[in-house]
Scaffold this active site. Structure first.
Site, PDB file in Angstrom:
ATOM      1  N   SER A  98       4.596   9.033  -0.191  1.00 32.35           N
ATOM      2  CA  SER A  98       3.370   9.054  -0.998  1.00 32.35           C
ATOM      3  C   SER A  98       2.336   9.899  -0.259  1.00 32.35           C
ATOM      4  O   SER A  98       2.427  10.060   0.975  1.00 32.35           O
ATOM      5  CB  SER A  98       2.839   7.624  -1.147  1.00 32.35           C
ATOM      6  OG  SER A  98       1.561   7.622  -1.750  1.00 32.35           O
TER       7      SER A  98
ATOM      8  N   TYR B 203      -0.098  -0.796   2.380  1.00 31.05           N
ATOM      9  CA  TYR B 203       0.650   0.307   1.739  1.00 31.05           C
ATOM     10  C   TYR B 203       0.620   1.550   2.625  1.00 31.05           C
ATOM     11  O   TYR B 203       1.653   2.190   2.843  1.00 31.05           O
ATOM     12  CB  TYR B 203       0.032   0.587   0.366  1.00 31.05           C
ATOM     13  CG  TYR B 203       0.839   1.547  -0.488  1.00 31.05           C
ATOM     14  CD1 TYR B 203       2.095   1.180  -0.965  1.00 31.05           C
ATOM     15  CD2 TYR B 203       0.344   2.806  -0.842  1.00 31.05           C
ATOM     16  CE1 TYR B 203       2.839   2.043  -1.767  1.00 31.05           C
ATOM     17  CE2 TYR B 203       1.075   3.674  -1.636  1.00 31.05           C
ATOM     18  CZ  TYR B 203       2.326   3.287  -2.098  1.00 31.05           C
ATOM     19  OH  TYR B 203       3.061   4.151  -2.881  1.00 31.05           O
TER      20      TYR B 203
END
Ligand SMILES: NC(=O)c1ccc[n+]([C@@H]2O[C@H](COP(=O)([O-])OP(=O)(O)OC[C@H]3O[C@@H](n4cnc5c(N)ncnc54)[C@H](OP(=O)(O)O)[C@@H]3O)[C@@H](O)[C@H]2O)c1
Length: 237
Positions: free
Chosen positions: A140, A153
């Site tokens: 990501s 995250y």
């Protein structure tokens, strides 16, 4: 890997979202594709939507369990005899200030996003050595840009980027290519989101599929090892 016909790919978390988008594009390119979900019925439903049984295999595997990933790879080898491409895509996101995130959600992210990509590699690496294959992680932009509410995250995706780059150095002597894809906003069910018309500005899952296809078609001598990909025009900018 220039001729992709009948090459075999395994995409973790292919029941929806980015994984489903990658699977649909690789199938159109003539490949055979296995997709996984934590629930067999989710994988089977997606497989039905994707294509015929001789081209698509549904497996149940929770990537946080090494044994599940090993069993999934065994099913693929039993059906097709080889594995050419492993895409470690499955992931979850929970967002909260660091003092409020529960240890349950923290561990779910670490076990899925970080331990999961290790399990997928561990389960597939001997098959990839044989096929001189390709191992791809879906990280990501959160693997390089940190933000408030993202501690858990961010930690996992920074980890995935570092893991994949080190794995690339370890595995290229075996002629295994290794890349990490770092998307910005993609229109999926991530974090409980329901894709809608308002998501038209976002990357669409099949766009990530096209990117994977470009990587697979790249000349064997050349390896884009870390790819950032973002919406061309972010919302309202
Ligand atoms: N959407 C974005 O904007 C975006 C941006 C950058 C990176 N990413 C990354 O892209 C990847 C895919 O996310 P997505 O956006 O496609 O989300 P999604 O629509 O929620 O899909 C997630 C997929 O992962 C599977 N999954 C979740 N936990 C799993 C586990 N423990 N074992 C096996 N499969 C599991 C889900 O299957 P079941 O629920 O059926 O088990 C589903 O197929 C993730 O790694 C995410 O971090 C997403």
């Amino acid at each position: 890997m220039n001729d992709l016909k009948d090459k075999v790919a395994y995409i973790t978390g292919g029941s929806k979202g980015i994984g489903f988008g990658i699977a649909s594009i690789l199938l159109k390119a003539g490949m055979k594709v296995a997709i996984s979900s934590r629930l067999l019925e989710n994988a089977e439903k997606a497989a039905k939507d994707l294509g015929p049984e001789d081209k698509v295999l549904a497996v149940s595997s929770d990537v946080s369990k090494l044994g599940d990933e090993q069993a999934a790879v065994k099913k693929i080898l039993d059906k097709w005899g080889k594995l050419d491409v492993m895409v470690a895509n499955a992931g979850v996101g929970h967002f909260a200030p660091v003092d409020q995130i529960s240890d349950t959600l923290w561990h779910e992210m670490v076990n899925t996003n970080l331990n999961g990509v290790f399990h997928s590699l561990k389960a597939s690496v001997e098959a990839l050595k044989k096929s001189k294959g390709y191992y791809i992680t879906v990280a990501s932009l959160a693997g390089t840009n940190f933000f408030a509410n993202g501690a858990g995250y961010n930690a996992t995706k920074f980890g995935v980027v570092g893991f994949t780059q080190a794995a690339m150095l370890d595995l290229r002597p075996y002629d295994i290519k290794v890349s990490t894809i770092m998307p910005g906003s993609v229109a999926t069910n991530f974090n409980g989101h329901e894709p809608s018309k308002g998501d038209a500005w976002k990357i669409q899952p099949e766009d990530i599929g096209e990117l994977v296809l470009d990587l697979l078609k790249m000349n064997p001598r050349t390896l884009p090892s870390k790819i950032e990909v973002r919406p061309t025009r972010p919302d309202k900018k």
